[in-house]
Design an enzyme around this catalytic site. Structure first.
Site, PDB file in Angstrom:
ATOM      1  N   ALA A  75      52.836  10.923  23.942  1.00  0.00           N
ATOM      2  CA  ALA A  75      53.357  10.442  25.033  1.00  0.00           C
ATOM      3  C   ALA A  75      52.734   9.169  25.475  1.00  0.00           C
ATOM      4  CB  ALA A  75      53.150  11.556  26.176  1.00  0.00           C
ATOM      5  N   HIS A 119      53.183   4.946  16.231  1.00  0.00           N
ATOM      6  CA  HIS A 119      52.362   5.460  17.006  1.00  0.00           C
ATOM      7  C   HIS A 119      51.167   4.333  17.443  1.00  0.00           C
ATOM      8  CE1 HIS A 119      52.323   9.902  16.011  1.00  0.00           C
ATOM      9  NE2 HIS A 119      53.260   9.427  14.980  1.00  0.00           N
ATOM     10  N   GLU A 132      49.871   2.571  13.200  1.00  0.00           N
ATOM     11  CA  GLU A 132      49.392   2.749  14.711  1.00  0.00           C
ATOM     12  C   GLU A 132      48.980   1.287  15.068  1.00  0.00           C
ATOM     13  OE1 GLU A 132      47.889   5.457  15.702  1.00  0.00           O
ATOM     14  OE2 GLU A 132      47.970   6.918  14.245  1.00  0.00           O
TER      15      GLU A 132
HETATM   16 ZN   LIG Z   1      50.240   9.164  17.719  1.00  0.00          ZN
END
Ligand SMILES: [Zn+2]
Length: 422
Positions: free
Chosen positions: A181, A312, A388
């Site tokens: 989130a 992410h 990421e």
């Molecule tokens: Zn993550």
């Protein structure tokens, strides 16, 4: 497209209401556009035009001024008897013709959402509206999709894009973001990539070839409950909002530890409901995950999946299989790793940021029940990668909004390396 350069410059002479209601399409029907020969009389002409509500299209007025005149002003403008040529007899009609020409090529577009979307972070409902607006900008080659509902009943919404040959005829590329989130940059960046594909289809060679070669499934926000909670209550919330198991006061499952594959490998998740990496009660028990596995299974069984990326933040990593094991290797591990390294180089070249690439477990840490392992081994995606995004720790999850656009731009550069090299 020319249209998008024209609109901002004539907004000032359109109705004030149009400025206030951004989504409302400005109506230029009956506007006439003139090129005024300014010759040696620039100052005189400017004085004569002083009472008109207009703004020139061109910057340098030393030779000519190009101006759009609204219908109510036309007769007094023509009464000036300036030395003019007509650029557009009816600007509205010419804009319509431009749309119709696009329609003839199968590219009929309504206005794209404003690119200023990428100047700030947004509320959940606005993200859904953004996707709808994006879809309506390329209606013949896209549809809004959902992959099921969240714990609290929110539809997990995305956009499916395709090119020539129609929908569901090519191998799938699946991107999804904001599984965690608090990683707000991920939904914005994934939306930027979708925006590039939609806005570029038919006029940018890369975007056109990408849509013509693959069916794209882009779901920017697959943990809507957690995302809303991170905006209303706890900016650093990570998990979904599933109820606390009996005997625990802690709610929420880490849905990137809940995928039903290598779920109970020790060391890559937590069995403690209060932990940030709580894996859930049973493998795949989160509705967010069961919806995604249904979608991905369907794609596996129809067109197949060429590439899957789970977006992410943060750390600037591009991670290849596997998460659950630091020794297991994908059958195409070398290709995975060369793709990741090449993509990292392309992003660095475009954005100046440095990227660490390699197998997930050995490069970052072990993860059990994570998305890319399931999508690679169960859904048979040929390539299954985790990004990421920015940064490496200066701001972490709370990345300034000023970095949204640079993040999107550098990832688009990465995508432009990644896709042609698949
Ligand atoms: Zn993550």
């Amino acid at each position: 497209m020319k249209l998008f350069f024209v609109i901002p410059q004539v907004l000032t002479l359109a109705s004030a209401a149009a400025l206030l209601v951004r989504e409302e399409k400005v109506n230029y029907n009956g506007f006439k556009v003139f090129r005024i020969d300014t010759g040696n009389d620039l100052q005189t002409i400017q004085e004569e035009l002083a009472t008109f509500s207009l703004e020139p299209w061109n910057i340098d007025a030393s030779k000519h001024m190009d101006v759009a005149i609204s219908p109510p002003q036309l007769s007094s403008f023509e009464a000036l008897s300036l030395n003019v040529t007509v650029m557009h007899e009816d600007l509205g009609a010419d804009i319509s013709a431009e749309f119709d020409a696009a329609a003839d090529a199968g590219l009929r577009k309504r206005a794209l959402p404003a690119v200023t979307w990428f100047n700030s972070y947004h509320a959940y409902n606005d993200h859904i509206q953004f996707l709808r607006d994006l879809q309506s900008a390329l209606p013949s080659n896209s549809e809004v999709i959902t992959s099921g509902t969240s714990v609290q009943g929110r539809a997990i919404t995305g956009i499916h894009l395709w090119g020539k040959g129609g929908k569901s005829t090519k191998p799938a590329i699946v991107f999804h973001g904001n599984v965690h989130a608090r990683e707000w940059i991920t939904s914005m960046t994934v939306e930027y990539l979708a925006y590039q594909l939609v806005s570029g289809y038919g006029n940018d060679a890369s975007a056109t070839s990408f849509l013509d070669a693959y069916d794209w499934y882009i779901l920017p926000l697959v943990n809507p409950d957690g995302f809303v909670y991170s905006q209303t209550t706890d900016r650093l919330w990570r998990k979904n909002r599933s109820a606390a198991p009996s005997g625990s006061r802690c709610l929420g499952t880490d849905i990137n530890r809940n995928w039903p594959y290598q779920w109970d490998v020790p060391g890559g998740s937590s069995t403690d409901p209060c932990d940030q990496t709580y894996r859930g009660r049973t493998a795949g028990d989160s509705p967010e995950i069961s919806g995604l596995t249904s979608l991905l299974t369907r794609l596996r069984d129809t067109t197949g999946i060429k590439l899957y990326v789970d977006w992410h933040s943060y750390g600037q990593y591009i991670l290849t299989p596997y998460g659950y094991s630091c020794s297991a290797k994908a059958t195409n591990q070398a290709k995975h790793d060369s793709l990741a390294a090449g993509t990292g180089n392309a992003i660095r070249t475009a954005g100046g940021t440095r990227w660490t690439t390699g197998p997930s477990c050995s490069t970052l840490y072990a993860t059990s029940g994570s998305s890319t392992d399931w999508v690679g081994d169960v859904a048979k995606a040929e390539f299954s990668i985790t990004f990421e995004l920015r940064d490496t720790g200066t701001n972490g999850f709370v990345l300034p909004a000023s970095q949204i656009l640079p993040s999107g731009q550098e990832q688009w550069a990465g995508v432009k390396y990644l896709i042609p090299n698949l």
